[in-house]
Design a protein around this motif. Structure first.
Motif, PDB file in Angstrom:
ATOM      1  N   THR A 138     -16.184   2.635 -18.221  1.00  0.00           N
ATOM      2  CA  THR A 138     -17.554   3.100 -18.018  1.00  0.00           C
ATOM      3  C   THR A 138     -17.964   4.037 -19.142  1.00  0.00           C
ATOM      4  O   THR A 138     -19.061   3.933 -19.695  1.00  0.00           O
ATOM      5  N   ALA A 139     -17.063   4.931 -19.472  1.00  0.00           N
ATOM      6  CA  ALA A 139     -17.355   5.867 -20.561  1.00  0.00           C
ATOM      7  C   ALA A 139     -17.615   5.094 -21.850  1.00  0.00           C
ATOM      8  O   ALA A 139     -18.571   5.359 -22.576  1.00  0.00           O
ATOM      9  N   VAL A 140     -16.767   4.129 -22.109  1.00  0.00           N
ATOM     10  CA  VAL A 140     -16.914   3.305 -23.304  1.00  0.00           C
ATOM     11  C   VAL A 140     -18.246   2.578 -23.300  1.00  0.00           C
ATOM     12  O   VAL A 140     -18.996   2.587 -24.282  1.00  0.00           O
ATOM     13  N   CYS A 141     -18.544   1.972 -22.182  1.00  0.00           N
ATOM     14  CA  CYS A 141     -19.750   1.156 -22.050  1.00  0.00           C
ATOM     15  C   CYS A 141     -20.992   2.028 -22.230  1.00  0.00           C
ATOM     16  O   CYS A 141     -21.947   1.631 -22.893  1.00  0.00           O
ATOM     17  N   ASN A 142     -20.958   3.204 -21.657  1.00  0.00           N
ATOM     18  CA  ASN A 142     -22.087   4.125 -21.796  1.00  0.00           C
ATOM     19  C   ASN A 142     -22.343   4.466 -23.250  1.00  0.00           C
ATOM     20  O   ASN A 142     -23.477   4.657 -23.662  1.00  0.00           O
ATOM     21  N   ARG A 143     -21.302   4.590 -23.978  1.00  0.00           N
ATOM     22  CA  ARG A 143     -21.450   4.961 -25.374  1.00  0.00           C
ATOM     23  C   ARG A 143     -21.987   3.820 -26.219  1.00  0.00           C
ATOM     24  O   ARG A 143     -22.824   4.011 -27.080  1.00  0.00           O
ATOM     25  N   HIS A 144     -21.503   2.608 -25.956  1.00  0.00           N
ATOM     26  CA  HIS A 144     -21.668   1.556 -26.948  1.00  0.00           C
ATOM     27  C   HIS A 144     -22.553   0.370 -26.595  1.00  0.00           C
ATOM     28  O   HIS A 144     -22.894  -0.405 -27.483  1.00  0.00           O
ATOM     29  N   HIS A 145     -22.855   0.188 -25.334  1.00  0.00           N
ATOM     30  CA  HIS A 145     -23.529  -1.067 -25.006  1.00  0.00           C
ATOM     31  C   HIS A 145     -24.967  -0.899 -24.523  1.00  0.00           C
ATOM     32  O   HIS A 145     -25.340   0.156 -24.013  1.00  0.00           O
ATOM     33  N   SER A 146     -25.724  -1.985 -24.673  1.00  0.00           N
ATOM     34  CA  SER A 146     -27.140  -1.950 -24.321  1.00  0.00           C
ATOM     35  C   SER A 146     -27.318  -1.981 -22.803  1.00  0.00           C
ATOM     36  O   SER A 146     -26.410  -2.353 -22.065  1.00  0.00           O
TER      37      SER A 146
ATOM     38  N   THR B 138     -16.471  12.284 -19.256  1.00  0.00           N
ATOM     39  CA  THR B 138     -16.731  11.654 -20.550  1.00  0.00           C
ATOM     40  C   THR B 138     -17.789  10.569 -20.397  1.00  0.00           C
ATOM     41  O   THR B 138     -18.719  10.473 -21.208  1.00  0.00           O
ATOM     42  N   ALA B 139     -17.638   9.787 -19.369  1.00  0.00           N
ATOM     43  CA  ALA B 139     -18.610   8.727 -19.128  1.00  0.00           C
ATOM     44  C   ALA B 139     -19.997   9.321 -18.938  1.00  0.00           C
ATOM     45  O   ALA B 139     -20.983   8.849 -19.510  1.00  0.00           O
ATOM     46  N   VAL B 140     -20.047  10.373 -18.169  1.00  0.00           N
ATOM     47  CA  VAL B 140     -21.322  11.049 -17.914  1.00  0.00           C
ATOM     48  C   VAL B 140     -21.917  11.588 -19.207  1.00  0.00           C
ATOM     49  O   VAL B 140     -23.094  11.384 -19.514  1.00  0.00           O
ATOM     50  N   CYS B 141     -21.079  12.246 -19.954  1.00  0.00           N
ATOM     51  CA  CYS B 141     -21.521  12.891 -21.180  1.00  0.00           C
ATOM     52  C   CYS B 141     -22.030  11.846 -22.178  1.00  0.00           C
ATOM     53  O   CYS B 141     -23.048  12.045 -22.828  1.00  0.00           O
ATOM     54  N   ASN B 142     -21.339  10.753 -22.271  1.00  0.00           N
ATOM     55  CA  ASN B 142     -21.754   9.676 -23.159  1.00  0.00           C
ATOM     56  C   ASN B 142     -23.141   9.167 -22.803  1.00  0.00           C
ATOM     57  O   ASN B 142     -23.913   8.796 -23.684  1.00  0.00           O
ATOM     58  N   ARG B 143     -23.402   9.130 -21.566  1.00  0.00           N
ATOM     59  CA  ARG B 143     -24.686   8.607 -21.126  1.00  0.00           C
ATOM     60  C   ARG B 143     -25.817   9.584 -21.397  1.00  0.00           C
ATOM     61  O   ARG B 143     -26.890   9.204 -21.815  1.00  0.00           O
ATOM     62  N   HIS B 144     -25.565  10.869 -21.167  1.00  0.00           N
ATOM     63  CA  HIS B 144     -26.680  11.789 -21.021  1.00  0.00           C
ATOM     64  C   HIS B 144     -26.844  12.876 -22.079  1.00  0.00           C
ATOM     65  O   HIS B 144     -27.889  13.509 -22.124  1.00  0.00           O
ATOM     66  N   HIS B 145     -25.835  13.131 -22.869  1.00  0.00           N
ATOM     67  CA  HIS B 145     -25.953  14.304 -23.729  1.00  0.00           C
ATOM     68  C   HIS B 145     -26.017  13.982 -25.216  1.00  0.00           C
ATOM     69  O   HIS B 145     -25.532  12.946 -25.667  1.00  0.00           O
TER      70      HIS B 145
END
Lengths: 251, 251
Positions: A138-146, B138-145
């Motif tokens: 999830t963390a990865v996906c949040n960072r990199h995917h549309s 980390t997942a949260v942070c990737n999404r929001h910050h």
DNA sequence: ACCGTTCTGTTCTATAGCGTACATAGCGGA
DNA sequence: TCCGCTATGTACGCTATAGAACAGAACGGT
């Protein structure tokens, strides 16, 4: 010799004398140079590492080669939880992020400390590892995917957990789950509908073409799925030789 | 008790008759309507839930009220791992995402299944939970910050694991860890340097104002820190005994 | 003292997703 | 039947970050 080492590993330090002595008789003191790879994605781990003055990054490396850090381990923890969680490996890579040292223990020695624990425990631990995989991804996906890719992943994850190909879920709700705007979901869902992959109206989503959904999804879904299946194959408990399977959980 | 055939919980199904019978004598069959909150962030959990035809989302709700899904649990798993991981609670919220049913077991009954397991195991599990918290955040942070905030968080996490206020780490490396471009890190680091928070040159970073760094960081750092401290307080138990270490491995 | 390499800084354009505002459409109760 | 509510659709400008290209700056071996 100083009694209170500034950079001892905290986990080891918290153990009782009895356990500590048993472990330390098999412990190695190793140097970890910057950039050293402790294990690659999928590797069977042979040792657990208790860093003292080093830092290790757990990375997920994508097919494209891009990477994202899942978590970081220093003298507060250990590298190799998969060894005692039961999975023996993870989809992530462990790289030394800051050179230093660590205590290293053969995995078997750690497992020996666990050898009285029953099947329920092992099952729980394996599940936990699967869950951890999901979180990481999830963390990865949040960072990199549309959003489009993430919606596909999310639909597939939901689909796997439901009996039919329909789910009841407003776009607003999905947006909250994904941490994106409702409008973003509307657009992504619109595209999928136009492609004939899904069909929806007022909170009722029907998946028409699961295969296409998998194609449109990012790799994150497949990674989690594959790892979950590996960790939790769910052999039917109705099988008569159920108890003969149990010993395989013990090492 | 009705034994929901089509949508049995996979974890329960994988248990042996012996264990299953012991558990089921204390199991409740409960309905989980859409939107029901099984537990709030920080709540002490009283039960573990084994969903059958329901889906539960584990969410992290930020101070702003915005939320992001950490993971999703259906009939492949269970809600409430903190109960057996040793933490008793998590910083996340569990909400029913798709209405249905679940088997519910009082936490104490699950723990009874664990009562012969030693201190090492418990320590490992607690650490694992802390790690999970970090992953989730980390997942949260990737999404929001923003990159700026994430850099602060990252520096603090590293700082906590090092003996001094200096870290050796090129911007390129940090970018890989955070999953962003090197240029993004250059800019964020430039801002911090101009603010007098850090000082760096060619891979050598010195933190000058840690307090400011914490102020500039998003909440994610504090969440992970607080939770880690809670789970692993490292009570000043017996200090390591050097003589128990095999001589050749002593520092 | 030099030179190549490795880091860091800057600038340009492109775009995904956000915030905001508002329009439409379908369901369900009175 | 109508109204109101909830769900969905669309549009516009804004910003953060990506992608790419390149310049300068510091270190380190010979």
């Amino acid at each position: 010799m100083e009694m209170c080492k500034p950079q001892q590993n905290h986990l080891l330090a918290a153990l009782s004398m009895e356990v500590k002595e048993r472990l330390f008789s098999h412990m190695e003191w190793v140097e970890l140079p910057l950039g050293k790879v402790l294990y690659e994605s999928g590797d069977t781990m042979r040792h657990v590492y208790f860093p003292t003055d080093s830092i290790i990054s757990l990375l997920y490396v994508m097919e494209s080669g891009a990477s994202a850090e899942i978590s970081v381990v220093g003298n507060e923890g250990l590298v190799g939880i998969a060894l005692f969680m039961g999975g023996e490996s993870t989809p992530s890579r462990a790289v030394v992020q800051s050179g230093g040292h660590a205590y290293r223990l053969p995995g078997q020695r750690l497992k020996d400390e666990f050898n009285r624990h029953g099947e329920l425990l092992m099952l729980m631990l394996r599940y936990t590892q699967a869950l951890i995989t999901q979180m990481s991804q999830t963390a990865v996906c949040n960072r990199h995917h549309s959003i489009d890719q993430q919606l596909c992943r999310w639909l597939l994850l939901s689909l796997d957990r439901l009996p039919s190909n329909k789910l009841t879920m407003t776009q607003e709700l999905i947006a909250n789950m994904l941490g994106v705007r409702r409008e973003g979901v509307t657009e992504a869902a619109g595209k999928l509908q136009r492609l004939g992959v899904i069909e929806y109206s007022r909170g009722r989503i029907t998946v028409l073409d699961r295969h296409k959904l998998e194609e449109l999804s990012c790799e994150c879904y497949a990674v989690v799925k594959r790892e979950t299946d590996r960790l939790l194959p769910y052999t039917p408990s109705t099988m008569p030789d159920e108890r003969s399977i149990a010993p395989k959980f013990r090492r």
